[in-house]
Design an enzyme around this catalytic site. Structure first.
Site, PDB file in Angstrom:
ATOM      1  N   LYS A 255     -34.852 -29.769  44.254  1.00 16.51           N
ATOM      2  CA  LYS A 255     -34.058 -30.737  43.485  1.00 16.51           C
ATOM      3  C   LYS A 255     -35.029 -31.833  43.061  1.00 16.51           C
ATOM      4  O   LYS A 255     -35.325 -32.737  43.817  1.00 16.51           O
ATOM      5  CB  LYS A 255     -32.943 -31.304  44.380  1.00 16.51           C
ATOM      6  CG  LYS A 255     -31.702 -31.807  43.659  1.00 16.51           C
ATOM      7  CD  LYS A 255     -31.933 -32.928  42.663  1.00 16.51           C
ATOM      8  CE  LYS A 255     -32.115 -34.291  43.286  1.00 16.51           C
ATOM      9  NZ  LYS A 255     -32.514 -35.309  42.269  1.00 16.51           N
TER      10      LYS A 255
ATOM     11  N   PHE B  94     -39.605 -39.412  42.038  1.00 12.08           N
ATOM     12  CA  PHE B  94     -40.152 -39.350  40.676  1.00 12.08           C
ATOM     13  C   PHE B  94     -41.669 -39.442  40.647  1.00 12.08           C
ATOM     14  O   PHE B  94     -42.300 -39.029  39.682  1.00 12.08           O
ATOM     15  CB  PHE B  94     -39.551 -40.481  39.804  1.00 12.08           C
ATOM     16  CG  PHE B  94     -40.209 -41.819  40.012  1.00 12.08           C
ATOM     17  CD1 PHE B  94     -41.394 -42.134  39.348  1.00 12.08           C
ATOM     18  CD2 PHE B  94     -39.676 -42.758  40.882  1.00 12.08           C
ATOM     19  CE1 PHE B  94     -42.021 -43.364  39.544  1.00 12.08           C
ATOM     20  CE2 PHE B  94     -40.286 -43.984  41.078  1.00 12.08           C
ATOM     21  CZ  PHE B  94     -41.465 -44.283  40.418  1.00 12.08           C
TER      22      PHE B  94
ATOM     23  N   SER C  71     -37.104 -43.075  48.677  1.00 14.49           N
ATOM     24  CA  SER C  71     -37.074 -44.427  49.239  1.00 14.49           C
ATOM     25  C   SER C  71     -36.432 -44.407  50.631  1.00 14.49           C
ATOM     26  O   SER C  71     -35.688 -43.482  50.972  1.00 14.49           O
ATOM     27  CB  SER C  71     -36.280 -45.337  48.306  1.00 14.49           C
ATOM     28  OG  SER C  71     -34.977 -44.813  48.143  1.00 14.49           O
TER      29      SER C  71
ATOM     30  N   GLU D  85     -40.822 -53.193  49.286  1.00 18.85           N
ATOM     31  CA  GLU D  85     -41.667 -52.216  48.607  1.00 18.85           C
ATOM     32  C   GLU D  85     -41.460 -52.408  47.110  1.00 18.85           C
ATOM     33  O   GLU D  85     -40.375 -52.154  46.593  1.00 18.85           O
ATOM     34  CB  GLU D  85     -41.275 -50.781  49.004  1.00 18.85           C
ATOM     35  CG  GLU D  85     -42.151 -49.759  48.316  1.00 18.85           C
ATOM     36  CD  GLU D  85     -41.753 -48.314  48.577  1.00 18.85           C
ATOM     37  OE1 GLU D  85     -40.552 -48.025  48.697  1.00 18.85           O
ATOM     38  OE2 GLU D  85     -42.669 -47.467  48.648  1.00 18.85           O
TER      39      GLU D  85
ATOM     40  N   GLU E  36     -34.459 -36.852  38.754  1.00 17.60           N
ATOM     41  CA  GLU E  36     -33.890 -36.724  37.413  1.00 17.60           C
ATOM     42  C   GLU E  36     -34.728 -37.477  36.372  1.00 17.60           C
ATOM     43  O   GLU E  36     -34.533 -37.302  35.173  1.00 17.60           O
ATOM     44  CB  GLU E  36     -32.427 -37.172  37.383  1.00 17.60           C
ATOM     45  CG  GLU E  36     -32.126 -38.556  37.901  1.00 17.60           C
ATOM     46  CD  GLU E  36     -31.963 -38.640  39.431  1.00 17.60           C
ATOM     47  OE1 GLU E  36     -32.827 -38.116  40.155  1.00 17.60           O
ATOM     48  OE2 GLU E  36     -30.989 -39.265  39.892  1.00 17.60           O
TER      49      GLU E  36
ATOM     50  N   CYS F 206     -46.743 -43.784  47.152  1.00 20.79           N
ATOM     51  CA  CYS F 206     -46.298 -44.207  48.487  1.00 20.79           C
ATOM     52  C   CYS F 206     -47.485 -44.595  49.352  1.00 20.79           C
ATOM     53  O   CYS F 206     -47.325 -45.202  50.399  1.00 20.79           O
ATOM     54  CB  CYS F 206     -45.527 -43.099  49.164  1.00 20.79           C
ATOM     55  SG  CYS F 206     -46.557 -41.677  49.497  1.00 20.79           S
TER      56      CYS F 206
HETATM   57  P1  NAD Z   1     -35.332 -42.341  45.352  1.00 17.92           P
HETATM   58  O1  NAD Z   1     -35.018 -42.528  46.791  1.00 17.92           O
HETATM   59  O2  NAD Z   1     -34.621 -43.164  44.347  1.00 17.92           O
HETATM   60  O3  NAD Z   1     -35.057 -40.813  44.930  1.00 17.92           O
HETATM   61  C1  NAD Z   1     -35.550 -39.729  45.687  1.00 17.92           C
HETATM   62  C2  NAD Z   1     -34.609 -38.543  45.511  1.00 17.92           C
HETATM   63  O4  NAD Z   1     -33.331 -38.881  46.024  1.00 17.92           O
HETATM   64  C3  NAD Z   1     -34.412 -38.143  44.056  1.00 17.92           C
HETATM   65  O5  NAD Z   1     -34.411 -36.735  43.959  1.00 17.92           O
HETATM   66  C4  NAD Z   1     -33.045 -38.727  43.711  1.00 17.92           C
HETATM   67  O6  NAD Z   1     -32.360 -37.973  42.753  1.00 17.92           O
HETATM   68  C5  NAD Z   1     -32.323 -38.687  45.040  1.00 17.92           C
HETATM   69  N1  NAD Z   1     -31.339 -39.764  45.182  1.00 17.92           N
HETATM   70  C6  NAD Z   1     -31.347 -40.983  44.585  1.00 17.92           C
HETATM   71  N2  NAD Z   1     -30.285 -41.705  44.979  1.00 17.92           N
HETATM   72  C7  NAD Z   1     -29.590 -40.938  45.843  1.00 17.92           C
HETATM   73  C8  NAD Z   1     -28.396 -41.146  46.602  1.00 17.92           C
HETATM   74  N3  NAD Z   1     -27.717 -42.282  46.532  1.00 17.92           N
HETATM   75  N4  NAD Z   1     -27.983 -40.152  47.401  1.00 17.92           N
HETATM   76  C9  NAD Z   1     -28.667 -38.996  47.490  1.00 17.92           C
HETATM   77  N5  NAD Z   1     -29.804 -38.750  46.790  1.00 17.92           N
HETATM   78  C10 NAD Z   1     -30.265 -39.700  45.981  1.00 17.92           C
HETATM   79  O7  NAD Z   1     -36.922 -42.496  45.222  1.00 17.92           O
HETATM   80  P2  NAD Z   1     -37.789 -42.562  43.897  1.00 17.92           P
HETATM   81  O8  NAD Z   1     -37.565 -43.870  43.235  1.00 17.92           O
HETATM   82  O9  NAD Z   1     -37.605 -41.329  43.085  1.00 17.92           O
HETATM   83  O10 NAD Z   1     -39.248 -42.495  44.504  1.00 17.92           O
HETATM   84  C11 NAD Z   1     -39.954 -43.610  44.962  1.00 17.92           C
HETATM   85  C12 NAD Z   1     -39.790 -43.787  46.451  1.00 17.92           C
HETATM   86  O11 NAD Z   1     -40.264 -42.622  47.126  1.00 17.92           O
HETATM   87  C13 NAD Z   1     -40.616 -44.934  47.008  1.00 17.92           C
HETATM   88  O12 NAD Z   1     -39.860 -45.600  47.975  1.00 17.92           O
HETATM   89  C14 NAD Z   1     -41.810 -44.234  47.642  1.00 17.92           C
HETATM   90  O13 NAD Z   1     -42.458 -44.942  48.669  1.00 17.92           O
HETATM   91  C15 NAD Z   1     -41.171 -42.997  48.161  1.00 17.92           C
HETATM   92  N6  NAD Z   1     -42.155 -41.967  48.379  1.00 17.92           N
HETATM   93  C16 NAD Z   1     -42.514 -41.724  49.672  1.00 17.92           C
HETATM   94  C17 NAD Z   1     -43.475 -40.779  49.933  1.00 17.92           C
HETATM   95  C18 NAD Z   1     -43.885 -40.494  51.334  1.00 17.92           C
HETATM   96  O14 NAD Z   1     -44.630 -39.562  51.536  1.00 17.92           O
HETATM   97  N7  NAD Z   1     -43.444 -41.238  52.330  1.00 17.92           N
HETATM   98  C19 NAD Z   1     -44.069 -40.063  48.879  1.00 17.92           C
HETATM   99  C20 NAD Z   1     -43.668 -40.337  47.577  1.00 17.92           C
HETATM  100  C21 NAD Z   1     -42.707 -41.295  47.345  1.00 17.92           C
END
Ligand code: NAD
Length: 496
Positions: free
Chosen positions: A173, A149, A226, A381, A176, A281
Site C-alpha cells: 500500500k 511518501f 509518522s 519532527e 497516495e 527519517c
Molecule cells: P504518514 O504517517 O502520513 O503516512 C504513512 C502511511 O500511512 C501512508 O501509506 C498513508 O497513506 C498511511 N496513513 C496516513 N494516515 C493514516 C491514517 N489516519 N490511518 C491509517 N493509515 C494512514 O507518513 P508520511 O508523511 O507519508 O511519511 C513521513 C513520515 O514517515 C515521517 O514521520 C518520517 O519520519 C517517517 N518515516 C520513518 C522511517 C523510519 O524508518 N523510521 C522511514 C521513512 C519515513
C-alpha cells in the site's frame, strides 16, 4: 491525466471505488494523475489474490525463487534510471538522490538473493536416544507493506524482497502522494518471472490501511510512516492477531565535539540536513554544538548551505521542492515559530529563488541558531530543510538532550576522540548511530530501525531481523523405526 490504479494478480485493477486523490509534480505544482483510493471491497479483492497465490509460491523451490530474485535484481539494476525518474516526478527529490534511493533498495534485493542460506535451520542428531530434532523457517502467508511518501521505492524494498524470497505473498500500500513507483515495480516483478498474485499493490488511504490491519488473511504488517500512525497501526494490527513492525518518525541529533574536524562536520551537517529537502527519517535536524565550536561551525555550515541550488530535480539542482504545498507551508510556519520564539535565522529558506516553475513547492535550506529545547522547531519532527543549532557546554548535556528525546531513530557524533565516540555509542538511546558518519543507514545485511517512538514492535527492517519477521520457526522431533520403543509412558517427554 493518468489514472493510477491497483495491481492484482499480475494486471492493473481499477477497483470499484469512485474515490481518488490528486498526484502532483512538486516541482511544477501541476496535478499529473489521479490515484484510486480503494474501498474495502477493492482491498479484499487484492488480498484474495495474494492469498490464492500463496500455496504455490510457498511450495516453489528455493532454486526457483532465487532465480526470480536474481532476474529481478538484474532488471532493476538495468532500468533504475526509469524508476528514479518516476520518483522525482511525484516526490520531487533530485534525480541523483532518487537513484541513490533505488540503489539502497537494490541492496536488499541482493541480500534476499541469499535466502537459501538465511533460511537454513538447525539439526541435532541423537537429542535423545535415536531421536533427532531439526528446526525450519516457514513463510507466514500474505503480508502487507504500508509505505510513506518519502521513499516510494526504497522503503517497500526494505521488506518485499525478503518477504517474497521467504515464500510469502505481498500486498503493498504505497503513499497516495507518490503511488507510481510500486506499480512500475510490479511490472518489473512480472518481467522477472514472479508468478501472478505474489506481488500486489493496493492504492488508498486510511480505509485501505484499516482493512489490511483487520483482514484475517493478512498475517503480518510492515509499516513505515509518522509516529502517531505507526502507533495506531501497531496497536490495531496486533489487536487483530498480526505480527507488526511499525517504524515511526524521528528527530535526529548530530553532536559535534570541540575536537572534531569542523570541515568534515560542516559538510556532513549540510548533506544530512538538506539532502532530499530534509524529508528523510534519518535527516539531521538538530545540530548539537558542544562548547566553543558553535560560532565557527555555524559559519562553515551557513557558507556551504548558501551554495545549495534549490530547484527542479530534473535540472541538475542540489535540492528539490517539498512534497506538497501544504507540507511546504507547514515547514515554513515552523521557521516563523522558531524566529518568534527567539531563534536566530542565520539562513532563511523562505526567501529562496528556486530554479524551477513558480508554482513549485519551494523552500530553501534554513539554518536556525540558538534553538532551545522548548521551541517547537526542536520538539517536533519538521521533515523539511531546516537545521536547528542547539548550543550546549558539555558532552553530558548533549547526551542528556538526545536521551530525553521521545524519538530514537538515528544520531551521529563528530569527534577525533575514540574514547568519547565509544562512550557515545555505548550510552546513547538511539537505534542507529554514526561516528563521523551523518546518516548511518545500515547496509542490507544489518537491520534498520530506531528505538522509542521511532519503532513499535520487536523487529527492525531487513537483515536477519527481516528474515525472522517474515518467517516463523517450527521445531520437528523425529524418531524412525526405533526398536527400543518403551511402551506407554504418560510422563512429560524427557531425554534418555
Ligand atoms: P504518514 O504517517 O502520513 O503516512 C504513512 C502511511 O500511512 C501512508 O501509506 C498513508 O497513506 C498511511 N496513513 C496516513 N494516515 C493514516 C491514517 N489516519 N490511518 C491509517 N493509515 C494512514 O507518513 P508520511 O508523511 O507519508 O511519511 C513521513 C513520515 O514517515 C515521517 O514521520 C518520517 O519520519 C517517517 N518515516 C520513518 C522511517 C523510519 O524508518 N523510521 C522511514 C521513512 C519515513
Amino acid at each position: 491525466m493518468q489514472t493510477i490504479a491497483h495491481w492484482l494478480d499480475g494486471k492493473s485493477f481499477a477497483g470499484t471505488s469512485a474515490a481518488t486523490a490528486p498526484v502532483t509534480n512538486p516541482a511544477t505544482g501541476v496535478v499529473t494523475g489521479e490515484v484510486a483510493l480503494a474501498n474495502v471491497a477493492d482491498v479484499r479483492a487484492v488480498v484474495d489474490a495474494a492469498a490464492a497465490a500463496f500455496p504455490a509460491w510457498r511450495d516453489a523451490s528455493l532454486a526457483k525463487r532465487t532465480q526470480v530474485l536474481f532476474r529481478f535484481r538484474e532488471l532493476l539494476n538495468e532500468r533504475k534510471e526509469e524508476l528514479a525518474a518516476i520518483i522525482t516526478a511525484e516526490h520531487g527529490k533530485v534525480l541523483a538522490d532518487a537513484l541513490g534511493e533505488v540503489t539502497r533498495g537494490l541492496e536488499v534485493v541482493e541480500f534476499a538473493c541469499g535466502i537459501p542460506h538465511l533460511l537454513k535451520g538447525g539439526y541435532t542428531e541423537n537429542a535423545s536416544t535415536k531421536v533427532d530434532i531439526f528446526s525450519i523457517r516457514q513463510p507466514l502467508g500474505p503480508v502487507a507493506i504500508i509505505s510513506p511518501f518519502n521513499f516510494p521505492a526504497m522503503v517497500p524494498m526494505w521488506f518485499f524482497p525478503i518477504a517474497i524470497a521467504a515464500g510469502n505473498t505481498v500486498v503493498v500500500k504505497p503513499s497516495e502522494k507518490d503511488p507510481s513507483a510500486s506499480l512500475w515495480t510490479a511490472e518489473l516483478w512480472q518481467e522477472a518471472g514472479l508468478p501472478d498474485g505474489v506481488f500486489n499493490v493496493v492504492q488508498g488511504d486510511k480505509v485501505a490501511v484499516d482493512e489490511l490491519l483487520e483482514n484475517p488473511a493478512i498475517k503480518a504488517v510492515s509499516f513505515v510512516g509518522s509516529t502517531p500512525i505507526a502507533r495506531y497501526v501497531y496497536e490495531n494490527g496486533t489487536a487483530h492477531g498480526k505480527r507488526v513492525q511499525a517504524l515511526g518518525g524521528a528527530k535526529n541529533h548530530m553532536v559535534v565535539l570541540p575536537d572534531a574536524d569542523l570541515d568534515l562536520a560542516a559538510d556532513a551537517a549540510v548533506n544530512a540536513g538538506f539532502g532530499s529537502a530534509g524529508e528523510r527519517c534519518m535527516a539531521i535536524s538538530a545540530l548539537v554544538a558542544v562548547g566553543e565550536v558553535a560560532d565557527d561551525l555555524v559559519a562553515r555550515i551557513t557558507q556551504r548551505a548558501e551554495t545549495i541550488r534549490t530547484g527542479d530535480g530534473t535540472r541538475g539542482t542540489d535540492m528539490g521542492p517539498l512534497v506538497t504545498k501544504s507540507h511546504r507551508d507547514k515547514v515554513a510556519s515552523y521557521i516563523d515559530a522558531g524566529e518568534n520564539a527567539g531563534a536566530t535565522v542565520v539562513l532563511d529558506g523562505r526567501r529562496v529563488r528556486a530554479d524551477g516553475e513558480a508554482d513549485g513547492f519551494w523552500l530553501g535550506p534554513t539554518v536556525l541558531d540558538h534553538v532551545t529545547p522548548e521551541m517547537s522547531v526542536y520538539t517536533d519532527e519538521i521533515f523539511g530543510p531546516v537545521l536547528s543549532v542547539v548550543r550546549v557546554e558539555t558532552y553530558d548535556e548533549a547526551l542528556a538532550l538526545i536521551n530525553a528525546n521521545p524519538y530514537g531513530n538515528g544520531t551521529a557524533i563528530f569527534t577525533n576522540d575514540g574514547g568519547a565516540a565509544r562512550r557515545f555509542h555505548n550510552e546513547v538511546e538511539v537505534g542507529m548511530v554514526g561516528i563521523n558518519v551523518p546518516i548511518p543507514v545500515p547496509m542490507a545485511y544489518y537491520s534498520f530501525g530506531g528505538w522509542k517512538n521511532s519503532l513499535f514492535g520487536d523487529s527492525h527492517a531487513h537483515g536477519i531481523d527481516g528474515v525472522h519477521f517474515f518467517t516463523r520457526t517450527k521445531a520437528v522431533t523425529t524418531r524412525w523405526l526405533d526398536p527400543s520403543h518403551g511402551g506407554l509412558n504418560l510422563g512429560f517427554p524427557q531425554n534418555h
